[in-house]
Write an enzyme that holds these catalytic residues in place. Structure first.
Site, short mmCIF file in Angstrom:
data_model
loop_
_atom_site.label_atom_id
_atom_site.label_comp_id
_atom_site.label_asym_id
_atom_site.label_seq_id
_atom_site.Cartn_x
_atom_site.Cartn_y
_atom_site.Cartn_z
N ASP A 157 47.97 40.37 36.54
CA ASP A 157 46.66 39.78 36.78
C ASP A 157 46.60 39.02 38.09
O ASP A 157 45.76 38.16 38.29
CB ASP A 157 46.29 38.84 35.62
CG ASP A 157 47.33 37.73 35.42
OD1 ASP A 157 48.32 37.70 36.18
OD2 ASP A 157 47.15 36.92 34.49
N CYS A 160 51.48 37.64 38.75
CA CYS A 160 52.70 38.23 38.20
C CYS A 160 53.97 37.53 38.72
O CYS A 160 54.97 37.49 38.00
CB CYS A 160 52.75 39.72 38.49
SG CYS A 160 52.78 40.15 40.25
N HIS A 324 54.14 44.81 42.30
CA HIS A 324 54.14 44.02 41.07
C HIS A 324 55.51 43.41 40.82
O HIS A 324 56.54 44.07 40.96
CB HIS A 324 53.75 44.93 39.91
CG HIS A 324 53.65 44.24 38.58
ND1 HIS A 324 52.67 43.32 38.31
CD2 HIS A 324 54.41 44.33 37.46
CE1 HIS A 324 52.82 42.88 37.06
NE2 HIS A 324 53.86 43.48 36.54
#
Length: 480
Positions: A157, A160, A324
């Site tokens: 979101d 991370c 990510h």
């Protein structure tokens, strides 16, 4: 995965992971492939067309975030209590978290039957990240010497980095944004913010030189202000959730935050007073497998503005893939179980033996924009100042079993009979001349007080969910 999406909610459109954002002051001067480019973690914009297969895998992992260890019924109160304690500690400190060193570990899932083990892997592990980094030979190439590490499914979101850090320490996400708020406060008001600014400026200046870019002083400050503002806990986007209902308490469900960059990892190491090691690939490839742009996140981040005596020596481990961050953790192994790997350590080199970069290692000082870099000896001295470093003789046929390395969180001593049998030499690293694998030890004996209870509660809940899933599968087969 380890924690839930808030209240079991799942984003309708989970954030895409790959993002390239040109600097606002760079205009349209976008460099050619492999020229340094800003890469931020866990964002909602994509620079290249993503691989549909990988996207589907990532979407599935995002939707799994309504399950996990903290979602076990008996864990809800435990996690709530733990978060409240951490929040209270954060309120007592202005710019950093004065917390004991905690390291989260997964249970030994290899002890369970194959079908249940596969269920646990899908439930807990970021499989696409693991496969990607292992195929790139960045993760777990060291299994002949050290235990395998596992990336945990982590919410994507925009927060991370902080979610992954929280998972790696305590086993739950940064849902109250405690780490993020402390990080932003550190960058905004800490007396050491100017030192971080100088380190970042030197780092960015070297990247700009490769692209032929020159910033004015005003542009430098604009860039830095943007870096600081990125860490804000204010969401940049709000989205509805699949399970959102009027009046439901969707505190952070659907909120998307600004994704963070390398210097934020450095600042986080100072907030936690703990080294951070990020395992990442070095080059982003396009759909055809051709090199597209460098990935700058991988390396060692030391809290260099803090005295080593003030810092925890067990590093926090993170994985970075596809824009990510994920927590990177070990598994617990029974002391009597056979295993040919060294208990709880992470290499400080890549698979070719090259030392991982020590990020932002040089502070040029006020008014001194020197391009000087640290010598190899200085790098080793830095590592030994902040980490418990050991060297492994790669000529050993195997490494000690887990019980031989749990003493006080270090690798432990090897008896003569063991040493003769395994031919593995472990000593403190004081020379770079030997061809050895440098490793940092992980203090796995330092656990959060709720760690074992959370694991046991989760496994019980997981068994129930697995049995229900298995029964449904059997019923569907019977109907067919």
């Amino acid at each position: 995965m380890i924690d839930d999406e808030a209240n079991g909610n799942v984003l309708i459109n989970p954030p895409e992971n790959d993002r390239f954002t040109p600097s606002p002051t760079k205009g349209n001067q976008l460099p050619a492939p492999l020229t340094p480019t800003r890469i931020s973690g866990s964002s909602t914009e994509s620079f290249t067309t993503p691989d549909p297969k990988k996207r589907n895998t990532q979407d599935l992992e995002s939707k799994k975030l309504n399950r996990g260890i903290s979602r076990a019924t008996d864990n809800v109160n435990l996690v709530s209590q733990a978060r409240s304690v951490i929040l209270a500690e954060a309120c007592d400190q202005e710019y950093f978290l004065e917390t004991p060193v905690h390291t989260f570990a997964l249970p030994d899932i290899n002890a369970y039957p194959e079908n249940f083990r596969a269920f646990l892997v899908k439930d807990l592990i970021a499989v696409s990240t693991q496969q990607s980094l292992e195929q790139a030979n960045r993760l777990n190439w060291w299994t002949a010497y050290c235990h395998r590490l596992w990336p945990l499914s982590t919410s994507g979101d925009g927060n991370c980095l902080l979610h992954a850090a929280s998972l790696g320490m305590w086993g739950f996400h940064d849902r109250l944004l405690t780490l993020r708020k402390t990080l932003h406060g550190y960058l905004t008001d800490s007396p050491r913010r100017e030192s971080l600014w100088r380190r970042w400026k030197r780092y960015q200046d070297l990247l700009n030189a490769q692209a032929g870019l020159v910033y004015s002083e005003v542009e430098w400050r604009q860039e830095w202000n943007a870096i600081v503002n990125m860490a804000s806990s204010e969401p940049r986007l709000r989205r509805l959730s699949v399970q959102s209902e009027p009046g439901s308490d969707g505190t952070t469900a659907g909120n998307i935050y600004e994704s963070l960059e390398e210097v934020h990892v450095l600042a986080l190491a100072h907030v936690l007073k703990r080294p951070i090691i990020v395992i990442a690939d070095t080059v982003l490839k396009d759909m055809n497998g051709d090199d597209l742009a460098p990935i700058p996140f991988g390396g060692i981040y030391l809290p260099l503005e803090c005295s080593p005596s003030e810092c925890h020596r067990s590093p926090l481990l993170l994985a970075y893939d596809g824009g990510h961050f994920s927590a990177l953790v070990a598994m617990d192994f029974p002391s009597s179980g056979p295993n040919g790997a060294l208990a709880y350590a992470v290499p400080l080199t890549d698979s070719s033996g090259e030392l991982l970069p020590i990020q932002f290692s040089v502070d040029p000082g006020n008014g001194n924009e020197s391009d000087s870099s640290l010598t190899m000896t200085q790098n080793y001295d830095l590592l030994e100042s902040y980490l418990d470093v050991v060297k492994i003789d790669p000529n050993g046929t195997r490494a000690p079993t887990p019980d031989e390395g749990k003493n006080n969180g270090l690798l432990g001593s090897i008896g003569k009979s063991v040493g003769q049998k395994l031919r593995l030499k472990l000593t403190r690293s004081n020379s770079q001349r030997q061809k050895v694998i440098l490793c940092a030890t992980l203090h796995m004996d330092k656990r959060h007080e709720y760690h074992d209870a959370m694991i046991n509660n989760y496994l019980e809940t997981a068994r129930q969910r697995f049995q229900l899933q298995d029964e449904k599968s059997q019923n569907n087969i019977s109907v067919v």
